[in-house]
Design an enzyme around this catalytic site. Structure first.
Site, PDB file in Angstrom:
ATOM      1  N   VAL A 110       0.783  -1.018  -0.084  1.00  0.00           N
ATOM      2  CA  VAL A 110       0.143   0.191   0.007  1.00  0.00           C
ATOM      3  C   VAL A 110       1.220   1.205  -0.051  1.00  0.00           C
ATOM      4  CG1 VAL A 110      -1.621   1.359   1.488  1.00  0.00           C
ATOM      5  CG2 VAL A 110      -1.928  -1.073   1.170  1.00  0.00           C
ATOM      6  N   PRO A 111       1.171   1.955  -1.209  1.00  0.00           N
ATOM      7  CA  PRO A 111       2.159   2.869  -1.323  1.00  0.00           C
ATOM      8  C   PRO A 111       1.793   4.246  -0.575  1.00  0.00           C
ATOM      9  CG  PRO A 111       0.797   2.662  -3.300  1.00  0.00           C
ATOM     10  CD  PRO A 111       0.325   1.698  -2.296  1.00  0.00           C
ATOM     11  N   CYS A 112       1.917   4.089   0.481  1.00  0.00           N
ATOM     12  CA  CYS A 112       1.639   5.356   1.242  1.00  0.00           C
ATOM     13  C   CYS A 112       2.513   6.512   0.952  1.00  0.00           C
ATOM     14  CB  CYS A 112       1.724   5.262   2.934  1.00  0.00           C
ATOM     15  SG  CYS A 112       3.020   4.437   3.481  1.00  0.00           S
ATOM     16  N   HIS A 113       3.700   6.161   0.452  1.00  0.00           N
ATOM     17  CA  HIS A 113       4.622   7.086   0.252  1.00  0.00           C
ATOM     18  C   HIS A 113       4.227   7.938  -1.192  1.00  0.00           C
ATOM     19  CE1 HIS A 113       5.513   3.866  -2.432  1.00  0.00           C
ATOM     20  NE2 HIS A 113       6.097   4.696  -3.308  1.00  0.00           N
TER      21      HIS A 113
END
Length: 185
Positions: A142-145
Site C-alpha cells: 500500500v504505497p503510502c509514500h
C-alpha cells in the site's frame, strides 16, 4: 480474527536500500510488511514487535514473488505490487478504504491527503487519511509514500529516514518534488 491468534510466518529479504520483511498467514495472504531497515536483525525485531508469534520460514511461491516485486520497486521503481494478496481483517474499516484507494495509485503518480479523502467521499478528512497511512501495515504494497501533503509537499513519513526516505522512494519511481540543483545534474 486477530493476526496474533493464527499461524503467521515471515521472511526477511535484502534490497539495495536495506532489509525488508513480509508476514503472511496460513492462506499465503500478506498480513504485514516492513520498509527497509538497516539490517536483517533490526527487521526481525520489528516484525516480532508487531507479530510476536510469527516464525521465520521459507516463503511460499506467491510470497517469494511478492518479495521480488517489493525489491524491484525499492531498487528501480519497476515492481508491480498490485497482484499481492493482502489480508486486511485486522484493519479498521476506514483505514481499509484508504488502503484500497491508495493501492490504486500507480508508480510515478501521487495524490494529496485531501484528494484521497475527497475520493473516499469524506472531504475534510485529510488528517484522518494521514493517520490511517501512518498505521499502514502493508508498506510499500500500500504505497503510502505516494500520498503528499497539500501543495505537493512531502508531508510526514513514519519509516526510517522519515520524509527523506519518502522523497527517495518517489524519485526512484520518477516523481521529483524538488527541482535538481546544478550539482545534481
Amino acid at each position: 480474527m486477530n493476526p496474533v491468534d493464527r499461524s503467521l510466518a515471515y521472511v526477511v529479504f535484502g534490497t539495495t536500500v536495506g532489509h525488508c520483511a513480509l508476514v503472511w498467514d496460513e492462506r499465503g495472504a500478506v498480513v504485514g510488511s516492513t520498509l527497509a531497515q538497516r539490517d536483517a536483525d533490526e527487521t526481525r525485531r520489528a516484525v516480532l514487535r508487531w507479530y510476536p508469534r510469527a516464525v521465520e520460514a521459507p516463503p511460499p511461491a506467491a510470497v517469494a514473488r511478492a518479495a521480488a516485486a517489493v525489491r524491484a520497486l525499492l531498487e528501480d521503481g519497476t515492481g508491480d505490487l498490485t497482484g499481492i494478496a493482502l489480508d486486511p481483517d485486522a484493519v479498521p474499516e476506514f483505514d481499509r478504504r484508504v488502503y484500497e484507494l491508495v493501492r490504486g495509485i500507480p508508480p510515478g503518480e501521487t495524490l494529496t491527503y485531501g484528494e484521497v479523502a475527497a475520493r473516499l467521499g469524506a472531504p475534510g478528512a485529510a488528517q484522518a487519511v494521514g493517520q490511517a497511512l501512518g498505521r499502514n501495515p502493508f508498506p510499500p504494497i500500500v504505497p503510502c509514500h505516494r500520498v503528499l501533503a497539500a501543495g505537493r509537499k512531502v508531508g510526514g513519513f513514519s519509516a526510517r529516514g522519515g520524509p527523506r526516505t519518502k522523497l527517495r522512494m518517489l524519485e526512484t519511481e520518477g516523481v521529483h518534488l524538488e527541482h535538481p540543483t546544478l550539482f545534481d545534474l
